[in-house]
Design a protein around this motif. Structure first.
Motif, PDB file in Angstrom:
ATOM      1  N   LYS A  63     -88.024 -17.527  28.961  1.00 12.53           N
ATOM      2  CA  LYS A  63     -87.600 -18.861  28.570  1.00 12.53           C
ATOM      3  C   LYS A  63     -88.789 -19.751  28.259  1.00 12.53           C
ATOM      4  O   LYS A  63     -88.795 -20.497  27.273  1.00 12.53           O
ATOM      5  CB  LYS A  63     -86.746 -19.472  29.680  1.00 12.53           C
ATOM      6  N   ALA A  64     -89.846 -19.676  29.076  1.00 12.28           N
ATOM      7  CA  ALA A  64     -91.037 -20.497  28.861  1.00 12.28           C
ATOM      8  C   ALA A  64     -91.744 -20.105  27.568  1.00 12.28           C
ATOM      9  O   ALA A  64     -92.249 -20.972  26.831  1.00 12.28           O
ATOM     10  CB  ALA A  64     -91.975 -20.363  30.051  1.00 12.28           C
ATOM     11  N   VAL A  65     -91.776 -18.813  27.263  1.00 11.40           N
ATOM     12  CA  VAL A  65     -92.433 -18.341  26.035  1.00 11.40           C
ATOM     13  C   VAL A  65     -91.680 -18.850  24.800  1.00 11.40           C
ATOM     14  O   VAL A  65     -92.287 -19.314  23.825  1.00 11.40           O
ATOM     15  CB  VAL A  65     -92.531 -16.810  26.031  1.00 11.40           C
ATOM     16  N   ILE A  66     -90.359 -18.783  24.828  1.00 15.20           N
ATOM     17  CA  ILE A  66     -89.564 -19.248  23.683  1.00 15.20           C
ATOM     18  C   ILE A  66     -89.740 -20.753  23.482  1.00 15.20           C
ATOM     19  O   ILE A  66     -89.876 -21.242  22.346  1.00 15.20           O
ATOM     20  CB  ILE A  66     -88.089 -18.879  23.889  1.00 15.20           C
TER      21      ILE A  66
ATOM     22  N   GLY B 280     -94.433 -23.101  31.312  1.00 18.26           N
ATOM     23  CA  GLY B 280     -94.303 -22.157  32.410  1.00 18.26           C
ATOM     24  C   GLY B 280     -94.317 -22.832  33.764  1.00 18.26           C
ATOM     25  O   GLY B 280     -93.545 -22.488  34.664  1.00 18.26           O
ATOM     26  N   ALA B 281     -95.199 -23.847  33.909  1.00 13.01           N
ATOM     27  CA  ALA B 281     -95.228 -24.581  35.178  1.00 13.01           C
ATOM     28  C   ALA B 281     -93.958 -25.414  35.346  1.00 13.01           C
ATOM     29  O   ALA B 281     -93.506 -25.635  36.475  1.00 13.01           O
ATOM     30  CB  ALA B 281     -96.460 -25.464  35.220  1.00 13.01           C
ATOM     31  N   ALA B 282     -93.380 -25.884  34.231  1.00 14.28           N
ATOM     32  CA  ALA B 282     -92.167 -26.692  34.344  1.00 14.28           C
ATOM     33  C   ALA B 282     -90.940 -25.858  34.676  1.00 14.28           C
ATOM     34  O   ALA B 282     -90.037 -26.340  35.345  1.00 14.28           O
ATOM     35  CB  ALA B 282     -91.942 -27.444  33.022  1.00 14.28           C
ATOM     36  N   THR B 283     -90.900 -24.601  34.228  1.00 12.52           N
ATOM     37  CA  THR B 283     -89.736 -23.752  34.499  1.00 12.52           C
ATOM     38  C   THR B 283     -89.786 -23.075  35.848  1.00 12.52           C
ATOM     39  O   THR B 283     -88.781 -22.521  36.301  1.00 12.52           O
ATOM     40  CB  THR B 283     -89.635 -22.679  33.408  1.00 12.52           C
ATOM     41  N   GLU B 284     -90.940 -23.086  36.505  1.00  9.18           N
ATOM     42  CA  GLU B 284     -91.036 -22.427  37.824  1.00  9.18           C
ATOM     43  C   GLU B 284     -90.356 -23.265  38.909  1.00  9.18           C
ATOM     44  O   GLU B 284     -90.400 -24.480  38.877  1.00  9.18           O
ATOM     45  CB  GLU B 284     -92.512 -22.204  38.175  1.00  9.18           C
TER      46      GLU B 284
END
Length: 304
Positions: A181-184, A300-304
């Protein structure tokens, strides 16, 4: 009435006896008056009343060319048209190379993100990532130092391919450590930023090519902040500092993308030579990939 002896001598007598030329000038009946002497005012003199004014040069819109040289005007406009067409061909060539690079890079990122065996392999052997980083840095230095692109075209193209593979592998290995999800999300935001920057650079009148010194200072500060962030995070202090550093990095490389895009366009104070299409594609490619990596860290930090 005057006597016959007082009449002026005839024309034939005057030609036979030159002394008769001293006879006072008197007009004969029916004889035409002699024409007035021609008048031609010398340069710098003002003509007298009754005479037309001297011809003055008329200014034209030929950027310094006289109105009596239409051939020079045609050469001037043809030169301008040729330079514009050459610049447009150069821009198309750069964006064609950049499109191929980005398509390959995001294909590699997709493989490292969606194929689980590849993702597990990369996370188990991080030495391959550091090897790709070394190749990326070495080839980048070689490409920057290479001159005379026409003579070294095959070598530069091969080095550019090696550089693209190395940087794509780096981006893929970094993406394998984050969720899909973070990559997209990072890919989408990067695409929007690149399109917005390109449209802005082609429309704005602000010259960012004169801000090279400011961008160099920003790059040095970003490097210092990165070193401090790595030291602080090694002791697990201030966990949000990593996200702040990534946001600053994304902003700095967005400014670099604006700067390099205006160098590519060529209608500002500084411009890239039309022969340096490999360097132009290389600079834009690095900026876009770095923007993607920084945004990936934020998402990535926001989705963790």
């Amino acid at each position: 009435m005057s006597s016959k002896t007082d009449s002026p001598p005839s024309y034939e007598d005057t030609l036979k006896d030159p002394k008769l030329n001293n006879y006072p000038f008197q007009t004969q009946h029916g004889a035409p008056l002699p024409p007035p002497p021609p008048y031609s005012p010398s340069p710098g003199m003002c003509p007298g009343p009754g005479f037309p004014p001297a011809a003055m040069p008329i200014p034209t819109l030929s950027a310094g060319l006289s109105a009596s040289s239409p051939g020079e005007m045609d050469d001037f406009f043809s030169t301008q048209w040729e330079s514009t067409s050459i610049r447009h061909a150069f821009i198309r060539k750069v964006y064609l190379i950049l499109t191929v690079q980005l398509a390959f890079t995001f294909a590699v990122v997709g493989v490292f993100t969606f194929v689980n065996p590849v993702k597990m392999f990369v996370t188990q052997y991080p030495a391959i990532y550091w090897a790709s980083f070394a190749v990326f840095f070495l080839v980048y230095c070689i490409l920057i130092c290479c001159k005379e692109p026409r003579r070294r075209f095959p070598l530069n193209l091969v080095l550019l391919g090696i550089f693209t593979v190395a940087l794509s592998y780096m981006a893929g290995t970094v993406s394998s450590y984050y969720e899909t999800k973070a990559v997209i999300i990072a890919m989408g935001i990067t695409g929007v930023v690149c399109i917005a920057v390109t449209v802005f650079c082609f429309q704005t009148k602000v010259d960012f090519t004169s801000c090279g010194g400011f961008l160099c200072i920003a790059a040095v500060l970003l490097m210092i902040i990165g070193i401090v962030t790595s030291i602080v995070l090694s002791f697990q202090y201030v966990p949000w500092l990593h996200m702040l550093y990534a946001a600053i990095g994304a902003i700095v490389y967005t400014l670099f993308l604006v700067y390099n895009t205006q160098l590519l366009i060529g209608n500002r104070e500084l411009a890239i030579s039309p022969e340096e299409y490999i360097y132009g594609a290389l600079s834009l490619y690095i900026d876009i990939v770095q923007i993607f990596l920084f945004i990936l860290q934020v998402s990535g930090a926001a989705t963790e």
